[in-house]
Design a protein around this motif. Structure first.
Motif, short mmCIF file in Angstrom:
data_model
loop_
_atom_site.label_atom_id
_atom_site.label_comp_id
_atom_site.label_asym_id
_atom_site.label_seq_id
_atom_site.Cartn_x
_atom_site.Cartn_y
_atom_site.Cartn_z
N UNK A 31 0.76 -1.27 0.05
CA UNK A 31 -0.08 0.28 -0.04
C UNK A 31 0.91 1.31 -0.09
N UNK A 32 1.97 1.26 0.53
CA UNK A 32 3.03 2.35 0.53
C UNK A 32 2.75 3.33 1.72
N UNK A 33 2.25 2.73 2.81
CA UNK A 33 2.09 3.69 3.98
C UNK A 33 3.11 3.21 4.90
N UNK A 34 4.38 4.08 5.14
CA UNK A 34 5.25 3.75 5.99
C UNK A 34 5.63 4.24 7.15
N UNK A 35 4.66 4.93 7.84
CA UNK A 35 4.66 5.37 9.16
C UNK A 35 5.09 4.45 10.22
N UNK A 36 4.39 2.99 10.01
CA UNK A 36 4.64 2.03 11.09
C UNK A 36 5.84 1.40 10.62
N UNK A 37 6.71 1.26 11.63
CA UNK A 37 8.17 0.65 11.49
C UNK A 37 8.38 -0.63 11.67
N UNK A 95 8.93 14.40 23.03
CA UNK A 95 9.06 12.95 23.54
C UNK A 95 10.18 12.43 22.57
N UNK A 96 9.93 12.60 21.41
CA UNK A 96 10.88 12.19 20.19
C UNK A 96 12.27 12.31 20.13
N UNK A 97 13.11 11.48 20.29
CA UNK A 97 14.72 11.56 19.89
C UNK A 97 14.88 11.37 18.58
N UNK A 98 15.20 9.98 18.31
CA UNK A 98 15.49 9.52 17.07
C UNK A 98 14.37 9.43 16.07
N UNK A 99 12.93 9.11 17.17
CA UNK A 99 11.57 9.22 16.39
C UNK A 99 11.31 7.69 15.82
N UNK A 100 11.98 6.62 15.71
CA UNK A 100 11.95 5.48 15.22
C UNK A 100 10.83 4.71 15.67
N UNK A 101 10.68 4.79 16.87
CA UNK A 101 9.72 4.11 17.83
C UNK A 101 8.47 4.77 18.03
N UNK A 102 8.25 6.22 17.55
CA UNK A 102 7.29 6.88 17.93
C UNK A 102 5.83 6.93 17.46
N UNK A 103 5.92 6.48 16.11
CA UNK A 103 4.50 5.82 15.76
C UNK A 103 3.74 4.75 16.45
N UNK A 104 4.48 3.68 17.02
CA UNK A 104 4.16 2.72 17.70
C UNK A 104 3.78 3.06 19.14
N UNK A 105 4.67 4.19 19.62
CA UNK A 105 4.35 4.73 21.00
C UNK A 105 2.91 5.41 20.86
N UNK A 106 2.69 6.41 19.97
CA UNK A 106 1.64 6.97 19.91
C UNK A 106 0.41 6.20 19.63
#
Length: 154
Positions: A31-37, A95-106
């Protein structure tokens, strides 16, 4: 291959893919949605968290066959009062530092506050358990969730 149908961020989707394909790969690659890591691939880090029927799930280990006909929400489709409160609190508390985990955290924080708009520290710890942040912003995460809860209650 077989067709799998579901609703993604309010829009109907039909994919002709292996029904054992993890939801994460279908959303990112098909689908091309890349927000979830992709983090660990074993449902232990939370970077891939999406909502299935409003409940947080680890998309890296959720086969498409299990979501047939269901409503899926990714970070890109998150909306509403709770989502806006969480996102604003994340910015306010830096909250976000590198941001990689943030979509899951949110996604996990929104699920928590959607069912409990006055969580205790232990409620937050339980809801966020398994969401790993390599930058260790856990104190900021907890503060942001408490702040977002105040906004949701107002």
């Amino acid at each position: 291959m077989m067709p799998v149908t579901f609703t993604l961020n309010g829009k109907p989707v039909r994919l002709d893919v292996d029904p054992d394909m993890p939801l994460l790969w279908a959303v990112r690659d098909e689908i091309g949605l890349t927000g979830s890591k992709f983090g660990c691939g074993m449902a232990q880090c939370g970077a891939c968290t999406m909502h299935v029927e409003g409940e947080p799930v680890r998309a890296c280990s959720t086969p498409l066959s299990s979501i047939e006909g269901k409503k899926i929400t990714t970070i890109e489709g998150l909306n509403g009062k709770v989502a806006q409160a969480v996102q604003a609190a994340w910015v306010k508390h830096e909250v976000a530092q590198c941001g990689y985990c943030q979509s899951g955290q949110v996604m996990s924080a929104v699920a928590l506050l959607s069912g409990n708009n006055n969580p205790s520290d232990s409620d937050i710890d339980e809801a966020m358990r398994g969401n790993i942040c390599r930058c260790a912003t856990y104190v900021r995460i907890r503060s942001a969730i408490h702040d977002a809860a105040k906004t949701v209650r107002a």
